[in-house]
Design a protein around this motif. Structure first.
Motif, PDB file in Angstrom:
ATOM      1  N   LEU A 123       0.828  -1.199   0.000  1.00 22.91           N
ATOM      2  CA  LEU A 123       0.000   0.000   0.000  1.00 22.91           C
ATOM      3  C   LEU A 123       0.868   1.257   0.000  1.00 22.91           C
ATOM      4  N   SER A 124       0.401   2.280  -0.707  1.00 17.83           N
ATOM      5  CA  SER A 124       1.072   3.574  -0.673  1.00 17.83           C
ATOM      6  C   SER A 124       0.912   4.189   0.717  1.00 17.83           C
ATOM      7  N   LEU A 125       1.721   5.192   1.030  1.00 17.74           N
ATOM      8  CA  LEU A 125       1.654   5.829   2.348  1.00 17.74           C
ATOM      9  C   LEU A 125       0.274   6.431   2.646  1.00 17.74           C
ATOM     10  N   PRO A 126      -0.378   7.127   1.700  1.00 17.55           N
ATOM     11  CA  PRO A 126      -1.724   7.633   1.987  1.00 17.55           C
ATOM     12  C   PRO A 126      -2.727   6.515   2.276  1.00 17.55           C
ATOM     13  N   CYS A 127      -2.616   5.414   1.565  1.00 16.57           N
ATOM     14  CA  CYS A 127      -3.530   4.297   1.806  1.00 16.57           C
ATOM     15  C   CYS A 127      -3.277   3.678   3.181  1.00 16.57           C
ATOM     16  N   ARG A 128      -2.006   3.571   3.564  1.00 19.29           N
ATOM     17  CA  ARG A 128      -1.680   3.066   4.893  1.00 19.29           C
ATOM     18  C   ARG A 128      -2.274   3.966   5.975  1.00 19.29           C
ATOM     19  N   ALA A 129      -2.164   5.280   5.766  1.00 20.18           N
ATOM     20  CA  ALA A 129      -2.708   6.227   6.732  1.00 20.18           C
ATOM     21  C   ALA A 129      -4.229   6.090   6.836  1.00 20.18           C
ATOM     22  N   TYR A 130      -4.887   5.991   5.693  1.00 22.88           N
ATOM     23  CA  TYR A 130      -6.343   5.856   5.680  1.00 22.88           C
ATOM     24  C   TYR A 130      -6.776   4.620   6.456  1.00 22.88           C
ATOM     25  N   TYR A 131      -6.120   3.489   6.199  1.00 24.86           N
ATOM     26  CA  TYR A 131      -6.533   2.241   6.843  1.00 24.86           C
ATOM     27  C   TYR A 131      -6.053   2.130   8.286  1.00 24.86           C
ATOM     28  N   ALA A 132      -5.108   2.961   8.676  1.00 19.98           N
ATOM     29  CA  ALA A 132      -4.749   3.029  10.091  1.00 19.98           C
ATOM     30  C   ALA A 132      -5.940   3.505  10.908  1.00 19.98           C
ATOM     31  N   ILE A 133      -6.760   4.379  10.320  1.00 19.73           N
ATOM     32  CA  ILE A 133      -7.978   4.844  10.981  1.00 19.73           C
ATOM     33  C   ILE A 133      -9.140   3.879  10.739  1.00 19.73           C
ATOM     34  N   ARG A 134      -9.354   3.520   9.491  1.00 18.13           N
ATOM     35  CA  ARG A 134     -10.506   2.676   9.165  1.00 18.13           C
ATOM     36  C   ARG A 134     -10.473   1.345   9.916  1.00 18.13           C
ATOM     37  N   SER A 135      -9.301   0.763  10.059  1.00 18.84           N
ATOM     38  CA  SER A 135      -9.208  -0.540  10.730  1.00 18.84           C
ATOM     39  C   SER A 135      -9.525  -0.465  12.212  1.00 18.84           C
ATOM     40  N   ARG A 136      -9.572   0.747  12.772  1.00 18.72           N
ATOM     41  CA  ARG A 136      -9.864   0.926  14.188  1.00 18.72           C
ATOM     42  C   ARG A 136     -11.286   1.412  14.455  1.00 18.72           C
ATOM     43  N   LEU A 137     -12.047   1.686  13.410  1.00 13.93           N
ATOM     44  CA  LEU A 137     -13.407   2.184  13.585  1.00 13.93           C
ATOM     45  C   LEU A 137     -14.315   1.136  14.222  1.00 13.93           C
ATOM     46  N   GLY A 138     -15.359   1.608  14.878  1.00 14.36           N
ATOM     47  CA  GLY A 138     -16.286   0.706  15.549  1.00 14.36           C
ATOM     48  C   GLY A 138     -16.950  -0.286  14.607  1.00 14.36           C
ATOM     49  N   TYR A 139     -17.206   0.146  13.373  1.00  9.98           N
ATOM     50  CA  TYR A 139     -17.850  -0.752  12.403  1.00  9.98           C
ATOM     51  C   TYR A 139     -16.993  -1.974  12.140  1.00  9.98           C
ATOM     52  N   VAL A 140     -15.691  -1.795  12.182  1.00  8.13           N
ATOM     53  CA  VAL A 140     -14.771  -2.894  11.906  1.00  8.13           C
ATOM     54  C   VAL A 140     -14.494  -3.708  13.168  1.00  8.13           C
ATOM     55  N   ARG A 141     -14.449  -3.063  14.311  1.00 11.98           N
ATOM     56  CA  ARG A 141     -14.021  -3.714  15.544  1.00 11.98           C
ATOM     57  C   ARG A 141     -15.148  -4.397  16.315  1.00 11.98           C
ATOM     58  N   HIS A 142     -16.398  -3.951  16.112  1.00 20.29           N
ATOM     59  CA  HIS A 142     -17.481  -4.448  16.945  1.00 20.29           C
ATOM     60  C   HIS A 142     -18.655  -4.954  16.103  1.00 20.29           C
ATOM     61  N   HIS A 143     -18.839  -6.254  16.097  1.00 23.21           N
ATOM     62  CA  HIS A 143     -19.993  -6.877  15.460  1.00 23.21           C
ATOM     63  C   HIS A 143     -20.135  -6.478  13.991  1.00 23.21           C
ATOM     64  N   VAL A 144     -19.045  -6.547  13.260  1.00 22.09           N
ATOM     65  CA  VAL A 144     -19.087  -6.202  11.841  1.00 22.09           C
ATOM     66  C   VAL A 144     -19.799  -7.301  11.058  1.00 22.09           C
TER      67      VAL A 144
END
Length: 281
Positions: A123-144
């Motif tokens: 992944l490019s650096l901007p994509c890594r940054a984006y998914y650093a946040i997205r992977s921690r969101l409640g939608y992903v972490r809780h009962h996805v």
């Protein structure tokens, strides 16, 4: 003839490069005879059908329409067993994930899915940054439920009829269940291959936003649990620069989605690898 334990519906549109790894990972260590596995090739022009048909126990259905929801409905019509797993053709389940999800539904849960794990390789650096946040969101972490795979018991599937012609089928399903009705079995995961370039990421996000807007117009709102991006930054201030990238992409995609139609099947090609050999089981 023994009744299958569960059904697996895999919509596929020109997926010869990835369909083999998806089937192999899903049925790893399991008896294919225990599952009604159907790959629905919708307007496919490559060798997806041939590759899929080479696997024991896999049946191929072909439809002329390039539509994921049409493929899901065709898959539903082709199988009979419950629980029912809906699996994107580029999703790689972890060992034991399918067994854990089916077991959860057999024990009384209405909707279940493994948790997503994001493969950041390449992944490019901007994509890594984006998914650093997205992977921690409640939608992903809780009962996805969604992001490429979800499973429903017979009672859960009865919550709605045919899949409507919408962009976000996973969001449509998610909205039919309360937080407590969605379940992620411990240890069950699947690998998500995010877009590798900022352009591909942006195009995907536009489609996600358009899908959510479409669902809202139909009266189906996806209410994601916390944490939000703000909560994440409070917990980990070092992620503030990543949050700036995440917000920039998200806000721009929202503006874009308001003024442009995105109904075409606009998928990311950067996350797909080399062609599968299709050796079969």
């Amino acid at each position: 003839m023994n009744r299958a334990r569960a059904s697996i519906v895999i919509p596929a549109h020109d997926e010869e490069r990835v369909i083999g790894r998806t089937i192999e990972a899903a049925l790893d260590g399991l008896d294919p005879a225990d599952f009604e596995t159907v790959v629905v090739c919708n307007a496919t022009t490559d060798a997806t059908a041939r590759v899929a048909a080479a696997y024991d126990g896999v049946r191929v259905v072909e439809i002329p329409t390039a539509s994921k929801t049409a493929a899901l409905n065709a898959g539903d019509a082709a199988v009979s067993a419950f629980p029912r797993i809906y699996l994107d053709a580029d999703v790689v389940l972890s060992p034991g994930a399918l067994e854990a999800v089916v077991g959860a539904l057999e024990s009384g849960h209405l909707a279940a899915a493994p948790r997503p794990m994001f493969d950041m390789t390449g992944l490019s650096l901007p994509c890594r940054a984006y998914y650093a946040i997205r992977s921690r969101l409640g939608y992903v972490r809780h009962h996805v439920i969604g992001a490429g795979v979800y499973a429903l018991s017979e009672q859960g599937r009865a919550r709605f009829g045919a899949f409507p012609d919408v962009i976000a089928d996973d969001g449509f399903v998610y909205a039919h269940f309360e937080h407590a009705e969605r379940h992620n079995p411990d240890g069950a995961t699947f690998t998500v291959h995010p877009p590798r370039t900022l352009r591909s990421l942006y195009r995907r996000q536009v489609r996600i936003v358009a899908g959510n807007q479409e669902l809202a117009a139909l009266g189906h709102r996806v209410q994601a649990p916390r944490p939000t991006w703000r909560d994440i930054v409070r917990e980990e201030p070092r992620l503030l620069p990543a949050a700036v990238v995440y917000l920039t992409v998200t806000v721009a995609a929202r503006l874009h989605a308001r003024v442009r139609s995105t109904r075409a099947w606009n998928r990311d090609e950067t996350s797909r690898g080399p062609v599968d050999a299709g050796a079969g089981r």
